[in-house]
Structures are given as structure tokens and as C-alpha cells.
Write a protein that holds these residues in place. Sequence first.
Motif, short mmCIF file in Angstrom:
data_model
loop_
_atom_site.label_atom_id
_atom_site.label_comp_id
_atom_site.label_asym_id
_atom_site.label_seq_id
_atom_site.Cartn_x
_atom_site.Cartn_y
_atom_site.Cartn_z
N GLY A 21 0.77 -1.23 0.00
CA GLY A 21 0.00 0.00 0.00
C GLY A 21 0.81 1.28 0.00
O GLY A 21 0.24 2.37 0.04
N LEU A 22 2.14 1.20 -0.06
CA LEU A 22 2.95 2.41 -0.04
C LEU A 22 2.71 3.28 -1.27
O LEU A 22 2.58 4.50 -1.16
N THR A 23 2.67 2.66 -2.44
CA THR A 23 2.45 3.44 -3.65
C THR A 23 1.05 4.05 -3.64
O THR A 23 0.87 5.20 -4.05
N THR A 24 0.08 3.31 -3.14
CA THR A 24 -1.27 3.84 -3.04
C THR A 24 -1.30 5.05 -2.11
O THR A 24 -1.89 6.09 -2.44
N ALA A 25 -0.65 4.94 -0.97
CA ALA A 25 -0.62 6.05 -0.01
C ALA A 25 0.08 7.26 -0.62
O ALA A 25 -0.40 8.40 -0.50
N ALA A 26 1.20 7.04 -1.28
CA ALA A 26 1.93 8.15 -1.90
C ALA A 26 1.13 8.78 -3.03
O ALA A 26 1.16 10.00 -3.22
N THR A 27 0.40 7.96 -3.76
CA THR A 27 -0.43 8.48 -4.84
C THR A 27 -1.57 9.33 -4.29
O THR A 27 -1.87 10.40 -4.84
N LEU A 28 -2.19 8.89 -3.22
CA LEU A 28 -3.24 9.69 -2.58
C LEU A 28 -2.69 11.04 -2.14
O LEU A 28 -3.30 12.08 -2.36
N TRP A 29 -1.54 11.01 -1.53
CA TRP A 29 -0.91 12.22 -1.01
C TRP A 29 -0.58 13.18 -2.16
O TRP A 29 -0.83 14.37 -2.08
N THR A 30 -0.04 12.65 -3.25
CA THR A 30 0.34 13.49 -4.38
C THR A 30 -0.88 14.03 -5.11
O THR A 30 -0.84 15.13 -5.66
N THR A 31 -1.94 13.26 -5.11
CA THR A 31 -3.16 13.73 -5.74
C THR A 31 -3.67 15.02 -5.08
O THR A 31 -4.23 15.89 -5.75
N ALA A 32 -3.45 15.15 -3.79
CA ALA A 32 -3.83 16.39 -3.10
C ALA A 32 -3.05 17.58 -3.66
O ALA A 32 -3.58 18.69 -3.75
N ALA A 33 -1.80 17.36 -4.06
CA ALA A 33 -1.02 18.44 -4.67
C ALA A 33 -1.64 18.88 -5.99
O ALA A 33 -1.66 20.07 -6.31
N VAL A 34 -2.14 17.93 -6.76
CA VAL A 34 -2.79 18.26 -8.02
C VAL A 34 -4.03 19.12 -7.75
O VAL A 34 -4.26 20.14 -8.40
N GLY A 35 -4.79 18.73 -6.74
CA GLY A 35 -5.98 19.50 -6.38
C GLY A 35 -5.64 20.91 -5.93
O GLY A 35 -6.30 21.88 -6.32
N MET A 36 -4.61 21.05 -5.13
CA MET A 36 -4.20 22.38 -4.67
C MET A 36 -3.73 23.24 -5.84
O MET A 36 -4.05 24.42 -5.92
#
Length: 153
Positions: free
Chosen positions: A88-103
Motif C-alpha cells: 500500500g505504499l504506492t497507493t498512499a503516496a499516490t493519494l498524497w500526491t493527488t492532493a497536490a494536483v488538487g491544490m
Amino acid sequence: MDWELELLFSARILFATILRADRLGPERQGSAAGVRTCMTISIGSCAFSLISWHISASDPARIAAQVVAGTGFLGAGVILQVKGRIAGLTTAATLWTTAAVGMACAFGMYVLAALTAGLIYGMLVLHHMPGWENFTRRHAAKRRRAVRLESEE
């Protein structure tokens, strides 16, 4: 929109991606994070930093810090340890990075947002590319076992 600034930010995020795509660091023996996880975190942290620096609120660092911390807690929920392996590390990192796209979208940084999203997508499909298994720890372990079995014969 300031195209010169957007292109500068895009160059910075590409540089952050390339720096974390190295083969040596993330794929060391015993490391729980792979190349894709490190690339995702690099993309996200660069995007968060650029967004914080760019916005003109009274304290822009507080905005980015709260999003980063909150998304980190969400990502922690998808990391599991199953039979001694981390999942789940890649999933967690992807979720986190997706927030950057939203911002980035929220603050009108469309080029940065599109580039970040494209890089995330590209990173997620890397393991489907021919020869990708040569970059993984599992492949290295299989090679070591094969060499050990050959030497025992």
C-alpha cells in the motif's frame, strides 16, 4: 496566468521526478519503498512546496502544511503489513500526491497540475513496461536464488 512562472515550476517538478527515479536509492535491500513510491513522494512534495511558495495568502505555508498532514493521515490508512511484506505504499503516496494536483488546480496553476497528474499516471504504469522487473527487489532476489541453486549443483 504567468506562463514563464508555470514553465519554471514545471521544470522544477520534472527535475524532482528525475532525481527520484534513480535505481540505487529506493531499491536497496530491505527498503520498503520502491522507485514508484519515491517518485510519487518527490512529485508531491515538489508540487506542495511550489504551491505554498506561489500563493499570496497571509501565511501560505500553513495552508500547504495542513493539506500535507491531513493527506498523510489518509495515506497511512492504506499501508498494511501482510506476511512480513509492506503493501500500500504506492497507493498512499499516490493519494498524497493527488492532493497536490488538487491544490495546484485550486490556485490556478494548471500547467503544474496537468504535469503532476501526468507524471503520477506515468509512474503508476511503469511496472507494465517491458523490462520493468529488472528494477525491482523481487527480480534481484530471484536472480540471487538462481545463482545460489546453480552453485549448489
